[in-house]
Design a protein around this motif. Structure first.
Motif, PDB file in Angstrom:
ATOM      1  N   VAL A   1       0.856  -1.183   0.000  1.00 20.57           N
ATOM      2  CA  VAL A   1       0.000   0.000   0.000  1.00 20.57           C
ATOM      3  C   VAL A   1       0.891   1.232   0.000  1.00 20.57           C
ATOM      4  CG1 VAL A   1      -1.767   1.319   1.223  1.00 20.57           C
ATOM      5  CG2 VAL A   1      -1.866  -1.185   1.214  1.00 20.57           C
ATOM      6  N   ILE A   2       0.659   2.132  -0.937  1.00 17.32           N
ATOM      7  CA  ILE A   2       1.426   3.380  -1.031  1.00 17.32           C
ATOM      8  C   ILE A   2       0.469   4.512  -0.734  1.00 17.32           C
ATOM      9  CG2 ILE A   2       2.879   4.830  -2.489  1.00 17.32           C
ATOM     10  CD1 ILE A   2       3.355   2.336  -4.242  1.00 17.32           C
ATOM     11  N   GLY A   3       0.790   5.278   0.308  1.00 15.11           N
ATOM     12  CA  GLY A   3      -0.110   6.350   0.716  1.00 15.11           C
ATOM     13  C   GLY A   3       0.623   7.633   1.046  1.00 15.11           C
ATOM     14  N   GLU A   4      -0.072   8.559   1.622  1.00 17.58           N
ATOM     15  CA  GLU A   4       0.435   9.900   1.879  1.00 17.58           C
ATOM     16  C   GLU A   4       1.735   9.871   2.687  1.00 17.58           C
ATOM     17  OE1 GLU A   4      -1.102  14.172   3.753  1.00 17.58           O
ATOM     18  OE2 GLU A   4      -2.420  12.417   3.709  1.00 17.58           O
ATOM     19  N   GLY A   5       2.725  10.635   2.216  1.00 13.27           N
ATOM     20  CA  GLY A   5       3.987  10.774   2.929  1.00 13.27           C
ATOM     21  C   GLY A   5       4.978   9.653   2.700  1.00 13.27           C
ATOM     22  N   ASP A   6       4.580   8.588   2.000  1.00 10.70           N
ATOM     23  CA  ASP A   6       5.505   7.479   1.767  1.00 10.70           C
ATOM     24  C   ASP A   6       6.621   7.890   0.813  1.00 10.70           C
ATOM     25  OD1 ASP A   6       4.317   5.644   3.418  1.00 10.70           O
ATOM     26  OD2 ASP A   6       3.121   4.688   1.847  1.00 10.70           O
ATOM     27  N   ARG A   7       7.819   7.500   1.171  1.00  6.84           N
ATOM     28  CA  ARG A   7       8.972   7.654   0.261  1.00  6.84           C
ATOM     29  C   ARG A   7       9.653   6.294   0.236  1.00  6.84           C
ATOM     30  NH1 ARG A   7      12.230  12.329   2.745  1.00  6.84           N
ATOM     31  NH2 ARG A   7      11.059  11.779   4.612  1.00  6.84           N
ATOM     32  N   ILE A   8       9.396   5.554  -0.824  1.00  3.15           N
ATOM     33  CA  ILE A   8       9.767   4.140  -0.891  1.00  3.15           C
ATOM     34  C   ILE A   8      10.931   3.947  -1.859  1.00  3.15           C
ATOM     35  CG2 ILE A   8       8.957   1.818  -1.477  1.00  3.15           C
ATOM     36  CD1 ILE A   8       6.134   2.768  -0.766  1.00  3.15           C
ATOM     37  N   GLY A   9      11.977   3.295  -1.383  1.00  2.00           N
ATOM     38  CA  GLY A   9      13.087   2.911  -2.240  1.00  2.00           C
ATOM     39  C   GLY A   9      12.832   1.524  -2.807  1.00  2.00           C
ATOM     40  N   LEU A  10      12.934   1.390  -4.118  1.00  2.00           N
ATOM     41  CA  LEU A  10      12.710   0.120  -4.801  1.00  2.00           C
ATOM     42  C   LEU A  10      14.062  -0.427  -5.226  1.00  2.00           C
ATOM     43  CD1 LEU A  10      10.696  -1.895  -5.991  1.00  2.00           C
ATOM     44  CD2 LEU A  10      10.491  -0.418  -7.995  1.00  2.00           C
ATOM     45  N   VAL A  11      14.433  -1.588  -4.675  1.00  2.00           N
ATOM     46  CA  VAL A  11      15.777  -2.127  -4.858  1.00  2.00           C
ATOM     47  C   VAL A  11      15.702  -3.522  -5.461  1.00  2.00           C
ATOM     48  CG1 VAL A  11      17.914  -2.803  -3.680  1.00  2.00           C
ATOM     49  CG2 VAL A  11      16.640  -0.782  -2.901  1.00  2.00           C
ATOM     50  N   ALA A  12      16.469  -3.746  -6.515  1.00  2.00           N
ATOM     51  CA  ALA A  12      16.578  -5.069  -7.136  1.00  2.00           C
ATOM     52  C   ALA A  12      17.734  -5.028  -8.110  1.00  2.00           C
ATOM     53  CB  ALA A  12      15.285  -5.457  -7.853  1.00  2.00           C
ATOM     54  N   ALA A  13      18.206  -6.210  -8.506  1.00  2.00           N
ATOM     55  CA  ALA A  13      19.264  -6.287  -9.500  1.00  2.00           C
ATOM     56  C   ALA A  13      18.741  -5.827 -10.860  1.00  2.00           C
ATOM     57  CB  ALA A  13      19.785  -7.726  -9.600  1.00  2.00           C
TER      58      ALA A  13
END
Length: 504
Positions: free
Chosen positions: A24-36
């Motif tokens: 779930v992505i909501g208000e204020g989220d700062r998500i780092g997406l990491v993969a090869a």
């Protein structure tokens, strides 16, 4: 402010990229997406933006959710438009008239020089193209901002600016960032999603803290798998013993119990998930030996642009065995020109007055565009013809570096940027140098690849001269630091003071 929910989302290509992803992505989220590289980061961002459909599961968006996706490359149809026009066309058609003030406001927010605002996109530097694409997404006032490798081509000043900007933007809209820059992820994200083919794992922490938790998670999974497989072995041995007893004694009960234990062992074995392996192969650097203590001597050399404009002078510099010299400076200061000049001096003895190289010096050179790779040649033919390893050995070393047979047969120009980077580093290894001349060697290299390169440089006691914006890479390998500033080059104790000046 809306939200977006992923429920058991998966994407299947030749193999699963990811599956059973819940987020779930909501208000204020700062998500780092990491993969090869090639593991599905860009695909997931396109699914979030509605530009691609997952193979399984569903993505639920709040009604009217506006999503801004910043991809890695400039769309072809924008290349001949001015930067101002690119932003103008990003506005809702009904709102374009009389909205010049909004365009100027965003251009000012991104600290865009006046002379760049009317320049065509194709005439902008790679760094300004990246910022232009982010500004294009931002002017549409998205409720969710998706950034795919936003630090590519940025110099340190723009990178630090972007870190601050994302931190501020994150309070107004959630941001998802796919990046291989570990310091950047630490600076501007608060959550981390490690995207994997089997079980993707997320933590409510920036990258480095999340990475430590991931390592603990993987260690626990390893221990559990070993425990499960040990129990499987025990059950099978017991089942076989009971079966033998049942056959010898004619006991149906023993044989029934044996069958039950065998089924239990099979269920446990099937339930033991395969542990995540980060990459199919790895690149290992090798270093050719030399007895020379000093490999390069430089005295009173002017480093200049290709058209002859002087950038700075090197009064005196020696490069000794096992020196790992990091060259620092603003974009345009001459870092790449210095590395290129040293490569010419090493490959064409006596071609550069003032630079003397040891006769035993064997250079390995990588530039930031991997321009040493022939675009029309296949990866297999390039390795085969350049290093004369024979057909089977060439295929084997490419496979070890993560290239499938299908990829080996593609023209290099059709490989992804990450795959080109891996091929360039493989060629570097196979040239068996004793001095590495590396100009932004981690461009487009994923985090496992960067860590592998760091480890190999350290383990092989390599001698190298490096220009890099990757702060983690610089801090890991550097033993000496040269700063180019105001037409001069001088040795400094470490990179931190330079980084502080770039932060402004």
């Amino acid at each position: 402010m809306g939200s977006i929910s992923l429920r058991n989302v998966g994407v299947l290509a030749a193999n699963p990229l990811f599956q059973n992803l819940n987020l779930v992505i909501g208000e204020g989220d700062r998500i780092g997406l990491v993969a090869a590289n090639g593991a599905g980061k860009s695909t997931l961002l396109k699914c979030l933006a509605g530009l691609a459909e997952p193979t399984s599961g569903e993505i639920v968006r709040s009604r009217g959710l506006r999503i801004g996706l910043v991809e890695q490359e400039v769309p072809v149809h924008l290349l001949d438009l001015s930067l101002r026009e690119v932003l103008h066309r990003a506005l809702d058609p009904e709102d374009r008239d009389g909205q010049d003030w909004r365009i100027d406001m965003v251009l000012d927010e991104f600290e865009t020089p006046a002379d760049l605002r009317e320049r065509p996109m194709r005439a902008l530097s790679g760094g300004w193209q990246r910022l232009a694409l982010i500004a294009r997404a931002w002017i549409a006032e998205p409720d969710l901002l998706l950034l795919d490798e936003p630090t590519n081509h940025l110099d340190l000043a723009k990178l630090f600016w972007l870190e601050t900007w994302i931190g501020n933007a994150g309070y107004r809209a959630p941001v998802v960032v796919a990046s291989h820059d570990r310091d950047f992820l630490d600076a501007c994200t608060t959550k981390t999603l490690f995207l994997r083919p089997g079980e993707s794992v997320s933590f409510a922490h920036p990258y480095r803290r999340a990475r430590a938790l991931l390592d603990a998670h993987d260690a626990a999974a390893q221990a559990q798998q070993e425990k499960t497989l040990k129990e499987v072995k025990r059950l099978r041995q017991s089942a076989q013993e009971l079966r033998n007893v049942g056959i010898n004694s004619g006991s149906d009960a023993a044989q029934v119990k044996s069958a039950q234990m065998k089924r239990r062992a099979e269920a446990l074995e099937q339930g033991a998930r395969a542990l995540h392996q980060e990459r199919p192969g790895e690149i290992r650097l090798a270093s050719r030996g030399t007895h020379a203590r000093v490999l390069v001597r430089i005295e009173n050399v002017v480093v200049a642009t290709p058209d002859g404009r002087g950038l700075f002078t090197i009064p005196r510099l020696e490069v000794a065995q096992q020196d790992r010299i990091v060259v620092l400076g603003r974009n345009g200061a001459g870092k790449s020109q210095l590395v290129r000049l040293l490569h010419r001096a090493a490959t064409e003895p006596d071609s550069v007055p003032g630079i003397r190289v040891s006769p035993s010096l064997a250079p390995g050179y990588v530039d930031q565009d991997m321009s040493q790779l022939p675009e029309r040649t296949t990866a297999h033919d390039f390795i085969l013809s350049r290093f004369r390893l024979g057909d089977q050995r060439s295929r084997a070393v490419l496979a070890e570096a993560g290239f499938s047979i299908e990829r080996q047969g593609l023209p290099i120009g059709k490989l992804s940027l990450g795959q080109k980077a891996r091929l360039g580093l493989l060629a570097l290894r196979l040239s068996y140098p004793n001095v590495y001349l590396l100009d932004e060697p981690t461009n487009h290299v994923d985090i496992p690849g960067r860590e592998q390169l760091e480890a190999e440089i350290l383990d092989s006691d390599a001698t190298c001269i490096v220009a890099s914006h990757d702060r983690s890479f610089v801090n890991s390998i550097g033993t000496r630091f040269l700063l180019i500033d105001r037409g001069r080059i001088r040795e400094i104790d470490g990179p931190e003071v330079f980084y502080e000046t770039m932060r402004g």
